[in-house]
Motif scaffolding. Structure first.
Motif, PDB file in Angstrom:
ATOM      1  N   PRO A 355       0.801  -1.227   0.000  1.00 15.17           N
ATOM      2  CA  PRO A 355       0.000   0.000   0.000  1.00 15.17           C
ATOM      3  C   PRO A 355       0.832   1.274   0.000  1.00 15.17           C
ATOM      4  O   PRO A 355       0.353   2.318  -0.457  1.00 15.17           O
ATOM      5  N   ALA A 356       2.075   1.201   0.483  1.00 15.50           N
ATOM      6  CA  ALA A 356       2.914   2.400   0.536  1.00 15.50           C
ATOM      7  C   ALA A 356       3.163   2.977  -0.846  1.00 15.50           C
ATOM      8  O   ALA A 356       3.387   4.189  -0.988  1.00 15.50           O
ATOM      9  N   VAL A 357       3.119   2.123  -1.881  1.00 11.32           N
ATOM     10  CA  VAL A 357       3.328   2.618  -3.251  1.00 11.32           C
ATOM     11  C   VAL A 357       2.091   2.375  -4.119  1.00 11.32           C
ATOM     12  O   VAL A 357       2.160   2.386  -5.344  1.00 11.32           O
ATOM     13  N   GLY A 358       0.950   2.135  -3.477  1.00 12.92           N
ATOM     14  CA  GLY A 358      -0.308   2.033  -4.216  1.00 12.92           C
ATOM     15  C   GLY A 358      -0.595   0.698  -4.838  1.00 12.92           C
ATOM     16  O   GLY A 358      -1.535   0.571  -5.637  1.00 12.92           O
ATOM     17  N   VAL A 359       0.175  -0.341  -4.508  1.00 13.74           N
ATOM     18  CA  VAL A 359      -0.031  -1.667  -5.096  1.00 13.74           C
ATOM     19  C   VAL A 359      -0.997  -2.468  -4.228  1.00 13.74           C
ATOM     20  O   VAL A 359      -0.717  -2.743  -3.058  1.00 13.74           O
ATOM     21  N   LEU A 360      -2.142  -2.835  -4.798  1.00 11.05           N
ATOM     22  CA  LEU A 360      -3.131  -3.669  -4.125  1.00 11.05           C
ATOM     23  C   LEU A 360      -3.450  -4.849  -5.030  1.00 11.05           C
ATOM     24  O   LEU A 360      -3.821  -4.661  -6.191  1.00 11.05           O
ATOM     25  N   ASN A 369      -3.422  -7.586  -9.939  1.00 12.69           N
ATOM     26  CA  ASN A 369      -2.026  -7.814 -10.319  1.00 12.69           C
ATOM     27  C   ASN A 369      -1.884  -8.919 -11.357  1.00 12.69           C
ATOM     28  O   ASN A 369      -2.509  -9.983 -11.247  1.00 12.69           O
ATOM     29  N   THR A 370      -1.035  -8.674 -12.324  1.00 14.43           N
ATOM     30  CA  THR A 370      -0.718  -9.672 -13.350  1.00 14.43           C
ATOM     31  C   THR A 370       0.614  -9.273 -13.977  1.00 14.43           C
ATOM     32  O   THR A 370       1.281  -8.346 -13.497  1.00 14.43           O
ATOM     33  N   VAL A 371       1.023  -9.965 -15.012  1.00 12.89           N
ATOM     34  CA  VAL A 371       2.267  -9.617 -15.709  1.00 12.89           C
ATOM     35  C   VAL A 371       2.030  -9.583 -17.210  1.00 12.89           C
ATOM     36  O   VAL A 371       1.092 -10.199 -17.726  1.00 12.89           O
ATOM     37  N   GLY A 400      -6.846   4.373 -14.077  1.00 12.05           N
ATOM     38  CA  GLY A 400      -5.776   3.490 -13.636  1.00 12.05           C
ATOM     39  C   GLY A 400      -4.631   4.259 -13.012  1.00 12.05           C
ATOM     40  O   GLY A 400      -4.140   5.230 -13.589  1.00 12.05           O
ATOM     41  N   VAL A 401      -4.218   3.830 -11.820  1.00  8.79           N
ATOM     42  CA  VAL A 401      -3.074   4.459 -11.156  1.00  8.79           C
ATOM     43  C   VAL A 401      -1.806   4.227 -11.970  1.00  8.79           C
ATOM     44  O   VAL A 401      -0.961   5.119 -12.101  1.00  8.79           O
ATOM     45  N   PHE A 402      -1.682   3.018 -12.536  1.00  8.10           N
ATOM     46  CA  PHE A 402      -0.498   2.661 -13.320  1.00  8.10           C
ATOM     47  C   PHE A 402      -0.845   2.597 -14.809  1.00  8.10           C
ATOM     48  O   PHE A 402      -0.507   1.643 -15.519  1.00  8.10           O
ATOM     49  N   HIS A 403      -1.526   3.631 -15.242  1.00  6.24           N
ATOM     50  CA  HIS A 403      -1.989   3.832 -16.617  1.00  6.24           C
ATOM     51  C   HIS A 403      -1.542   5.238 -17.015  1.00  6.24           C
ATOM     52  O   HIS A 403      -1.250   6.060 -16.138  1.00  6.24           O
ATOM     53  N   PRO A 404      -1.441   5.564 -18.316  1.00  3.43           N
ATOM     54  CA  PRO A 404      -1.095   6.943 -18.688  1.00  3.43           C
ATOM     55  C   PRO A 404      -1.955   7.961 -17.945  1.00  3.43           C
ATOM     56  O   PRO A 404      -3.181   7.901 -18.004  1.00  3.43           O
TER      57      PRO A 404
END
Length: 516
Positions: A355-360, A369-371, A400-404
């Motif tokens: 959670p410290a870097v927004g990963v849930l 999560n996936t690859v 998306g947090v990890f999206h453009p």
């Protein structure tokens, strides 16, 4: 001078004979098949027609000839007078000249058995180009350049063939159940081979014609799949490998074993899979498929930042790649050991939270999560690059947090899929006039917000004007392209789950400890 129907049909048949699509003994049959395809009764030579000749392969403007024959088919009432109707007419014409799928498969296997996989794929790719399925003329019109960034030279393309997609539409399409009444169920189904297409007025919506599509059957993990080439190739010999079953994308041990099966059979290609979740996945999530081809992407040449080890994975070299996305690189001489290590990374990441870097890893029952896995050869060694992906959203970043992030949407809004993960940008066609307008404003010293085509780029364009005064047209084009490349670098950084700052590096180390 207008070209007669007779001249076009004769030229197209000569072209097909020269390419080996049609046997010389089938020449009269081919001419008559083309007449039927355009709804004509005959094509007596016009007095102005050139003399009969064996037209050298490559001299024919295939796109122009097919366009004129499509006009004849439309005029004869076979197809509607629209761009889609003309395209279906053109594919109906070309489909008459392509060998049947069984003949293509037999020829492919014969070449592979006698000369090896490289010769077989060379033969098949040329056939797909000669058949007009790989649209060489359209591909040649795409705009491309290389942009130096802090991550190395990124490859930028503006694809003029396909419209920009909204990530929400992609997610909706991926979640939609397969409708048994729709045939083919999607554009990746093997049932597309030879399909005549349908217009937008159809109850099931428009669907492109695929009479000239050919698919080579391949077996992966004891299941039937098919290999075809992409009609709008984003890179050299861009191929797609589709499951014969219409089922959703998935990334797991079986799918990564399939990628290695492909690499064993076609070792000069790379193969990869889009992530299997919305936002971080590719543009088609409803059909299980891979992509591959013959191209060196910037990520493949990215250096190793840090080596690490995983207990119980002997013979596998593990490293973090210096790349804007968070990429774990695995190398080994041993295929099974590499697969075990890759599955270990995937399985641990699926349930990993920071959670410290927004990963849930999930919200309730919804996974995040996936690859994005990519495999290729480095000499005799197997290499797997696994880009860690997370599709979690937030109030600040609803797409998306990890999206453009929104500040870059004027250049790139679509999902970051397999190809872009590796450093090749696929940008929308609207950017050709828009970036040209920004460059004009830089040269003229005018406010980009006063130009309707430059205005979508707003403050970004104004910032360029402030930093680059007094440019010539050539300098302005170079600046705009370079700055667009920097935007793509920022987009990739947004997609990285572990940033390249102090907090992100500490988070990366925590994940490596979880893998150990």
């Amino acid at each position: 001078m207008a070209v007669s129907l007779s001249a076009d049909i004769r030229a197209l048949v000569d072209y097909a004979l020269g390419c080996g699509l049609v046997d010389p003994a089938d020449g009269a049959w081919a001419r008559n098949s083309l007449l039927e395809a355009v709804g004509a009764d005959g094509c007596a030579p016009d007095r102005s027609d050139p003399p009969e000749s064996d037209l050298p392969e490559g001299d024919l403007d295939l796109e122009a000839v097919l366009g004129r024959l499509a006009d004849v088919a439309v005029a004869n009432g076979l197809y509607e007078d629209t761009a889609g109707g003309r395209d279906r007419a053109a594919m109906a014409v070309m489909g008459r000249l392509v060998p049947r799928p069984s003949a293509v498969d037999a020829a492919f296997r014969a070449v592979e058995a006698s000369e090896g996989p490289r010769a077989a794929t060379d033969w098949f790719y040329r056939l797909c180009c000669d058949a007009g399925y790989v649209r060489r003329a359209a591909i040649a019109r795409n705009v491309a350049w290389v942009s130096p960034t802090r991550w190395g030279d990124l490859q930028i393309t503006i694809n003029l063939s396909k419209p920009e997609k909204d990530p929400r539409d992609i997610a909706s399409a991926g979640a939609a159940p397969a409708d048994g009444d729709v045939y083919p169920a999607c554009q990746l189904c093997v049932e597309n081979e030879g399909y005549p297409g349908r217009p937008a007025s159809s109850p099931f919506g428009d669907h492109p014609a695929r009479q000239n599509l050919r698919i080579v059957p391949v077996t992966l993990q004891s299941e039937p799949w098919g290999l075809q080439y992409s009609p709008y190739a984003y890179f050299g010999e861009h191929c797609i490998v589709m499951s014969r079953e219409h089922r959703p994308m998935h990334v797991d041990r079986t799918s990564m074993a399939c990628l290695l099966d492909l690499l064993d059979r076609f070792p000069r290609y790379f193969f990869g899979s889009n992530a299997d979740l919305p936002v971080v996945g590719g543009s088609i999530l409803s059909h299980d498929h891979f992509q591959g081809g013959r191209h060196v992407f910037p990520m493949m040449e990215a250096p190793v930042e840090e080596a690490f080890s995983m207990e119980g994975c002997p013979g596998v070299d593990c490293a973090v790649v210096r790349w804007p996305l968070s990429v774990i690189r695995l190398e080994s001489d041993d295929r099974d050991a590499l697969l075990d290590a890759a599955c270990r990374v995937l399985d641990r990441w699926r349930t990993y939270d920071d959670p410290a870097v927004g990963v849930l890893s999930r919200t309730g029952a919804v996974p995040h999560n996936t690859v994005t896995p990519i495999v290729y050869r480095v000499g005799d060694r197997y290499r797997a690059d696994l880009a860690l992906r997370c599709n979690v959203t937030s109030d600040e970043h609803p797409l998306g947090v990890f999206h453009p992030h929104e500040e870059w949407h004027h250049i790139k809004k679509e999902n970051i899929g397999l190809i872009e993960v590796m450093g090749l940008a696929i940008l929308p066609p609207r950017l050709v006039p828009e970036l040209a307008a920004v460059a004009r404003c830089l040269v003229a010293g005018t406010d980009p917000m006063d130009d309707p085509e430059a205005a979508p780029h707003g403050e970004w364009a104004r910032g360029l004007a402030g930093r680059y005064p007094g440019l010539t047209p050539g300098e302005a084009e170079s600046v705009v392209r370079g700055e667009a490349g920097d935007v793509f670098a920022h987009v990739l950084e947004d997609a990285g789950v572990f940033k390249w700052d102090e907090a992100g590096r500490a988070a990366q180390r925590r994940f490596l400890e979880a893998l150990a």
